[in-house]
Design an enzyme around this catalytic site. Structure first.
Site, PDB file in Angstrom:
ATOM      1  N   HIS A 104       0.812  -1.227   0.000  1.00  0.00           N
ATOM      2  CA  HIS A 104       0.000   0.000   0.000  1.00  0.00           C
ATOM      3  C   HIS A 104       0.839   1.268   0.000  1.00  0.00           C
ATOM      4  CE1 HIS A 104      -2.175  -3.196   2.273  1.00  0.00           C
ATOM      5  NE2 HIS A 104      -3.167  -2.865   1.449  1.00  0.00           N
ATOM      6  N   ASP A 205      34.551 -31.298  12.360  1.00  0.00           N
ATOM      7  CA  ASP A 205      34.678 -32.595  11.703  1.00  0.00           C
ATOM      8  C   ASP A 205      35.791 -32.650  10.666  1.00  0.00           C
ATOM      9  OD1 ASP A 205      34.281 -35.049  10.489  1.00  0.00           O
ATOM     10  OD2 ASP A 205      32.127 -34.963  10.696  1.00  0.00           O
ATOM     11  N   HIS A 208      35.829 -36.380   8.644  1.00  0.00           N
ATOM     12  CA  HIS A 208      35.153 -36.806   7.409  1.00  0.00           C
ATOM     13  C   HIS A 208      36.008 -36.588   6.165  1.00  0.00           C
ATOM     14  CE1 HIS A 208      34.373 -32.511   6.668  1.00  0.00           C
ATOM     15  NE2 HIS A 208      33.878 -32.819   5.484  1.00  0.00           N
ATOM     16  N   HIS A 213      35.879 -36.611   1.237  1.00  0.00           N
ATOM     17  CA  HIS A 213      36.520 -35.752   0.223  1.00  0.00           C
ATOM     18  C   HIS A 213      37.756 -36.386  -0.400  1.00  0.00           C
ATOM     19  CE1 HIS A 213      33.780 -32.653   1.341  1.00  0.00           C
ATOM     20  NE2 HIS A 213      34.296 -32.453   2.532  1.00  0.00           N
ATOM     21  N   ASP A 360      29.558 -32.958   0.609  1.00  0.00           N
ATOM     22  CA  ASP A 360      28.905 -32.695   1.896  1.00  0.00           C
ATOM     23  C   ASP A 360      27.383 -32.606   1.768  1.00  0.00           C
ATOM     24  OD1 ASP A 360      31.208 -32.571   3.524  1.00  0.00           O
ATOM     25  OD2 ASP A 360      31.632 -30.562   2.803  1.00  0.00           O
TER      26      ASP A 360
HETATM   27  S1  FES Z   1       1.762  -0.665   3.193  1.00  0.00           S
HETATM   28 FE1  FES Z   1       0.304  -2.179   3.579  1.00  0.00          FE
HETATM   29  S2  FES Z   1       1.539  -3.925   4.004  1.00  0.00           S
HETATM   30 FE2  FES Z   1       2.938  -2.340   3.702  1.00  0.00          FE
HETATM   31 FE   LIG Z   2      33.322 -31.382   4.014  1.00  0.00          FE
END
Ligand code: FES
Ligand SMILES: [Fe+2]
Length: 441
Positions: A104, A205, A208, A213, A360
């Protein structure tokens, strides 16, 4: 109701309930008690150079905007219009003089104040305009140019919160007097797993790496990098740190000629890092100059300094999903060609489709899927490695152990359970590591 946080996490004997990785009730509590009561990383100061520069990101489940003010300070606001809750800023970064809500048209200044309301006259006396600015996040502080904020008025200052972890942050972010800069562009991607799987892994870790890797090291290295022997010999020096606040850090200290990370780098980058070595030794000492490391600042900021200097933020997006935010950082005074080379090398290794990153992410989402198994989820998960080994850090506060250990994970989970289990802040200290025998039960 969550009545027994100690049972969810038993850091004393090294186990935790799988439920902490998928339960919606626990997730909601995390937003309040963990993300509501810790320092959360937002951005680097250099990303907000000019008045009106902003970054839109998240603190836990809340979208926020960090903005450079006219007086040079950085202030942080909830990214939510006070009218009906719409995001007032839908860009992820940029420069603005004001934010106008797309619904708005309410407008807010850089200082968060509500400055314009269309058809204000129709609201008559029902509108408390001065009281309807954007909600401000009360505390914002920086270390090494990294900007953090917290919703809590109770947590200690950022410096005290980081405590001994500062020493390790400096090993990555303080290598040059010029500090670091984050290279342009942040990569973001979703992983179908709980956010803690990333954060906890980076806190601890190193274990691992030898398995998960192994293949990218083998594919990219020029010597026998990736063999068990090479990786293990690179681990002869190093350690792991765990902080009472849940931060964790693990590092290797290989001789430069034995470093698997230097080995897989393009020659240009390798030479740059080797050329800088003596300056870094002079600033930080031999041990920190060598550190190839990863760490987590509790709860969801992690970083890597292993060839590819990157920051990860594990943004929670529900109990079974996270958004990974990845920034590349480099010494601010590095030549442009080095900055470009670091960026390219990161794409190859730890970028969205990087060879290491894929290892990962694939594992974390496979674990998450497995935990849907009705029988599987009845078994506690273990982080028992190295129990009983930790010794207090000499300058107080944290604990140290060998590089391959799950001490960091226990420290991380322990802090998580303290916060989850306590309405009060600071929570009581529950952790006394028990002898390894009791962990078997
Ligand atoms: S102006 Fe109405 S939700 Fe931001
Ligand atoms: Fe990793």
């Amino acid at each position: 109701m969550i009545s027994n946080a100690e049972h969810l996490v038993d850091a004393a004997s090294g186990s935790y309930a799988p439920r902490i990785l998928f339960d919606p009730e626990i997730y909601e509590l995390e937003m309040e008690r963990v993300f509501g009561r810790t320092w959360l990383f937002l951005c680097h100061e250099a990303q907000l150079k000019r008045t009106g520069d902003f970054i839109a990101t998240y603190m836990g489940s809340d979208p926020v905007i960090a903005m450079r003010q006219r007086d040079g300070t950085i202030r942080v606001y909830l990214n939510a219009c006070r009218h009906r809750g719409m995001k007032v800023c839908r860009a992820e970064f940029g420069n603005a003089r004001a934010f106008t809500c797309p619904y708005h048209g309410w407008s807010y200044g850089l200082d968060g104040k509500l400055i314009h309301v269309p058809h204000e006259e129709v609201f008559a006396e029902g509108l408390d305009k001065p009281g309807l600015g954007l909600v401000e996040v009360p505390r914002v502080e920086s270390v090494f140019g990294l900007v953090w904020a917290t919703f809590s008025s109770d947590v200690p200052s950022l410096e005290d919160y980081l405590g001994d972890a500062n020493y390790y942050l400096e090993a990555s972010f303080g290598r040059s007097e010029a500090g670091v800069e984050l290279l342009d562009g942040v990569s973001k991607w979703r992983v179908a797993s709980n956010w803690k799987l990333g954060a906890e892994q980076f806190s601890t870790d190193m274990y691992h790496v030898y398995t998960a890797h192994k293949s990218p090291y083998q594919a990219m290295g020029t010597k026998d990098t990736g063999s068990d022997e090479t990786l293990q010999s690179s681990s002869a020096g190093g350690g792991q740190f765990s902080s009472p606040h849940g931060h964790g850090f693990g590092w290797w200290e290989p001789e430069p000629e034995e470093s698997p990370d230097l080995d897989i780098m393009p020659a240009l980058l390798r030479e740059f890092f080797l050329d800088r070595r003596s300056d870094v030794v002079a600033r930080l000492g031999e041990s920190r100059a060598r550190m190839e490391s990863h760490g987590t600042i509790f709860p969801n900021f992690s970083w890597l300094y292993q060839g590819t200097p990157t920051i990860r933020v594990w943004q929670p997006k529900g109990p079974e999903e996270m958004e990974v935010e990845s920034h590349v950082f480099v010494d601010a005074d590095a030549p442009e060609e080095i900055k470009r080379a670091v960026s390219r090398f990161t794409v190859l290794t730890f970028g969205l489709a990087g060879l290491f990153e894929q290892d990962d992410g694939d594992i974390w989402s496979a674990i998450q899927r497995n935990l849907r198994g009705n029988q599987i989820r009845k078994n506690r998960l273990l982080n028992v490695m190295g129990l009983g080994e930790p010794r207090p850090q000499e300058n107080g506060g944290g604990r140290l152990t060998g590089v391959v250990s799950e001490m960091g994970s226990r420290g991380y989970m322990h802090r998580w359970a303290q916060l989850i289990g306590s309405q009060d802040y600071p929570p009581a200290d529950l952790l006394v590591e028990r002898p390894i025998r009791s962990a078997a039960r």
